[in-house]
Design a protein around this motif. Structure first.
Motif, PDB file in Angstrom:
ATOM      1  N   UNK A  69     -20.044 -40.929 112.251  1.00  0.00           N
ATOM      2  CA  UNK A  69     -20.921 -39.929 111.641  1.00  0.00           C
ATOM      3  C   UNK A  69     -20.636 -39.592 110.192  1.00  0.00           C
ATOM      4  N   UNK A  70     -20.293 -38.357 109.922  1.00  0.00           N
ATOM      5  CA  UNK A  70     -20.034 -37.896 108.555  1.00  0.00           C
ATOM      6  C   UNK A  70     -18.606 -38.171 108.122  1.00  0.00           C
ATOM      7  N   UNK A  71     -17.737 -38.505 109.072  1.00  0.00           N
ATOM      8  CA  UNK A  71     -16.331 -38.709 108.733  1.00  0.00           C
ATOM      9  C   UNK A  71     -16.132 -40.021 107.991  1.00  0.00           C
ATOM     10  N   UNK A  72     -16.821 -41.073 108.390  1.00  0.00           N
ATOM     11  CA  UNK A  72     -16.634 -42.375 107.734  1.00  0.00           C
ATOM     12  C   UNK A  72     -16.989 -42.324 106.251  1.00  0.00           C
ATOM     13  N   UNK A  73     -18.123 -41.744 105.858  1.00  0.00           N
ATOM     14  CA  UNK A  73     -18.387 -41.638 104.415  1.00  0.00           C
ATOM     15  C   UNK A  73     -17.312 -40.831 103.680  1.00  0.00           C
ATOM     16  N   UNK A  74     -16.792 -39.780 104.304  1.00  0.00           N
ATOM     17  CA  UNK A  74     -15.728 -38.989 103.674  1.00  0.00           C
ATOM     18  C   UNK A  74     -14.456 -39.817 103.539  1.00  0.00           C
ATOM     19  N   UNK A  75     -14.191 -40.645 104.526  1.00  0.00           N
ATOM     20  CA  UNK A  75     -13.022 -41.527 104.494  1.00  0.00           C
ATOM     21  C   UNK A  75     -13.146 -42.525 103.336  1.00  0.00           C
ATOM     22  N   UNK A  76     -14.319 -43.108 103.195  1.00  0.00           N
ATOM     23  CA  UNK A  76     -14.558 -44.065 102.109  1.00  0.00           C
ATOM     24  C   UNK A  76     -14.438 -43.365 100.755  1.00  0.00           C
ATOM     25  N   UNK A  77     -15.037 -42.189 100.627  1.00  0.00           N
ATOM     26  CA  UNK A  77     -14.957 -41.445  99.353  1.00  0.00           C
ATOM     27  C   UNK A  77     -13.522 -41.098  98.994  1.00  0.00           C
ATOM     28  N   UNK A  78     -12.743 -40.705  99.995  1.00  0.00           N
ATOM     29  CA  UNK A  78     -11.345 -40.356  99.744  1.00  0.00           C
ATOM     30  C   UNK A  78     -10.563 -41.579  99.269  1.00  0.00           C
ATOM     31  N   UNK A  79     -10.773 -42.720  99.912  1.00  0.00           N
ATOM     32  CA  UNK A  79     -10.099 -43.952  99.479  1.00  0.00           C
ATOM     33  C   UNK A  79     -10.545 -44.343  98.072  1.00  0.00           C
ATOM     34  N   UNK A  80     -11.820 -44.201  97.817  1.00  0.00           N
ATOM     35  CA  UNK A  80     -12.376 -44.524  96.501  1.00  0.00           C
ATOM     36  C   UNK A  80     -11.784 -43.596  95.428  1.00  0.00           C
ATOM     37  N   UNK A  81     -11.733 -42.319  95.698  1.00  0.00           N
ATOM     38  CA  UNK A  81     -11.149 -41.358  94.752  1.00  0.00           C
ATOM     39  C   UNK A  81      -9.667 -41.647  94.527  1.00  0.00           C
ATOM     40  N   UNK A  82      -8.960 -41.991  95.591  1.00  0.00           N
ATOM     41  CA  UNK A  82      -7.540 -42.309  95.493  1.00  0.00           C
ATOM     42  C   UNK A  82      -7.339 -43.493  94.546  1.00  0.00           C
ATOM     43  N   UNK A  83      -8.162 -44.519  94.689  1.00  0.00           N
ATOM     44  CA  UNK A  83      -8.063 -45.686  93.799  1.00  0.00           C
ATOM     45  C   UNK A  83      -8.364 -45.315  92.351  1.00  0.00           C
ATOM     46  N   UNK A  84      -9.364 -44.488  92.144  1.00  0.00           N
ATOM     47  CA  UNK A  84      -9.735 -44.083  90.783  1.00  0.00           C
ATOM     48  C   UNK A  84      -8.616 -43.336  90.071  1.00  0.00           C
ATOM     49  N   UNK A  85      -7.852 -42.550  90.823  1.00  0.00           N
ATOM     50  CA  UNK A  85      -6.777 -41.761  90.225  1.00  0.00           C
ATOM     51  C   UNK A  85      -5.563 -42.595  89.852  1.00  0.00           C
ATOM     52  N   UNK A  86      -5.483 -43.809  90.360  1.00  0.00           N
ATOM     53  CA  UNK A  86      -4.362 -44.690  90.026  1.00  0.00           C
ATOM     54  C   UNK A  86      -4.817 -45.638  88.920  1.00  0.00           C
ATOM     55  N   UNK A  87      -4.057 -45.698  87.860  1.00  0.00           N
ATOM     56  CA  UNK A  87      -4.457 -46.541  86.735  1.00  0.00           C
ATOM     57  C   UNK A  87      -4.191 -48.021  87.000  1.00  0.00           C
ATOM     58  N   UNK A  88      -3.357 -48.306  87.967  1.00  0.00           N
ATOM     59  CA  UNK A  88      -3.067 -49.703  88.307  1.00  0.00           C
ATOM     60  C   UNK A  88      -4.236 -50.310  89.081  1.00  0.00           C
ATOM     61  N   UNK A  89      -4.199 -51.612  89.249  1.00  0.00           N
ATOM     62  CA  UNK A  89      -5.271 -52.322  89.951  1.00  0.00           C
ATOM     63  C   UNK A  89      -4.941 -52.496  91.429  1.00  0.00           C
ATOM     64  N   UNK A  90      -4.630 -51.398  92.104  1.00  0.00           N
ATOM     65  CA  UNK A  90      -4.388 -51.455  93.541  1.00  0.00           C
ATOM     66  C   UNK A  90      -5.723 -51.692  94.237  1.00  0.00           C
ATOM     67  N   UNK A  91      -5.649 -52.192  95.477  1.00  0.00           N
ATOM     68  CA  UNK A  91      -6.847 -52.381  96.287  1.00  0.00           C
ATOM     69  C   UNK A  91      -6.594 -51.801  97.664  1.00  0.00           C
ATOM     70  N   UNK A  92      -7.674 -51.431  98.325  1.00  0.00           N
ATOM     71  CA  UNK A  92      -7.604 -50.990  99.716  1.00  0.00           C
ATOM     72  C   UNK A  92      -8.594 -51.838 100.501  1.00  0.00           C
ATOM     73  N   UNK A  93      -8.136 -52.405 101.603  1.00  0.00           N
ATOM     74  CA  UNK A  93      -9.024 -53.113 102.520  1.00  0.00           C
ATOM     75  C   UNK A  93      -9.211 -52.199 103.722  1.00  0.00           C
ATOM     76  N   UNK A  94     -10.474 -51.816 103.967  1.00  0.00           N
ATOM     77  CA  UNK A  94     -10.818 -50.922 105.064  1.00  0.00           C
ATOM     78  C   UNK A  94     -11.454 -51.761 106.169  1.00  0.00           C
ATOM     79  N   UNK A  95     -10.885 -51.671 107.374  1.00  0.00           N
ATOM     80  CA  UNK A  95     -11.365 -52.476 108.494  1.00  0.00           C
ATOM     81  C   UNK A  95     -11.777 -51.566 109.642  1.00  0.00           C
ATOM     82  N   UNK A  96     -13.001 -51.787 110.127  1.00  0.00           N
ATOM     83  CA  UNK A  96     -13.544 -51.056 111.264  1.00  0.00           C
ATOM     84  C   UNK A  96     -14.050 -52.108 112.237  1.00  0.00           C
ATOM     85  N   UNK A  97     -13.342 -52.282 113.342  1.00  0.00           N
ATOM     86  CA  UNK A  97     -13.698 -53.351 114.284  1.00  0.00           C
ATOM     87  C   UNK A  97     -13.500 -54.701 113.615  1.00  0.00           C
TER      88      UNK A  97
END
Length: 123
Positions: A69-97
């Motif tokens: 429901x509404x939690x998955x978009x919030x999860x994606x936004x949080x990961x996206x914001x986390x990446x933006x705050x880091x100046x390095x080129x880190x990546x996150x791979x999000x897996x659902x099923x």
């Protein structure tokens, strides 16, 4: 209950050992969302002949939620914001099923297009 795996892949210019610390910081932020739990992934016992779990296992967070429901978009936004705050080129791979999305540091428009498509697949 649905589990989402978020694997932190640190910027290749950094020591791979920081992956665990990055995953801890991400987990702390994800735990503040309306999720059932957010914990570092455990890969079980270390393979024979090794001293411990691999770096990827140490750099992964499992988020359990009651529904996407509404939690998955919030999860994606949080990961996206986390990446933006880091100046390095880190990546996150999000897996659902069987579905995964890689959140690198593309342009904001590219990243939003990828995220929108991922969320549509899980509505």
């Amino acid at each position: 209950m649905v589990d989402v795996l978020l694997t932190v892949e640190p910027d290749p210019r950094f020591d791979p050992d920081i992956a665990h610390d990055l995953a801890l910081r991400l987990r702390d932020e994800l735990a503040q969302l309306d999720v059932d739990s957010a914990a570092l992934a455990t890969g079980g016992p270390a393979p024979v002949g090794t001293k411990g779990p691999d770096a990827v296992t140490l750099a992964a967070v499992v988020v359990a939620m009651s529904g996407s429901g509404a939690v998955l978009p919030a999860l994606v936004r949080t990961a996206q914001d986390w990446l933006r705050r880091h100046t390095a080129r880190h990546r996150i791979v999000m897996t659902l099923g069987d579905d995964s999305i890689e959140l690198p540091a593309p342009t904001p428009e590219q990243q939003q297009s990828l995220i929108d498509a991922f969320l549509r697949r899980h509505e």
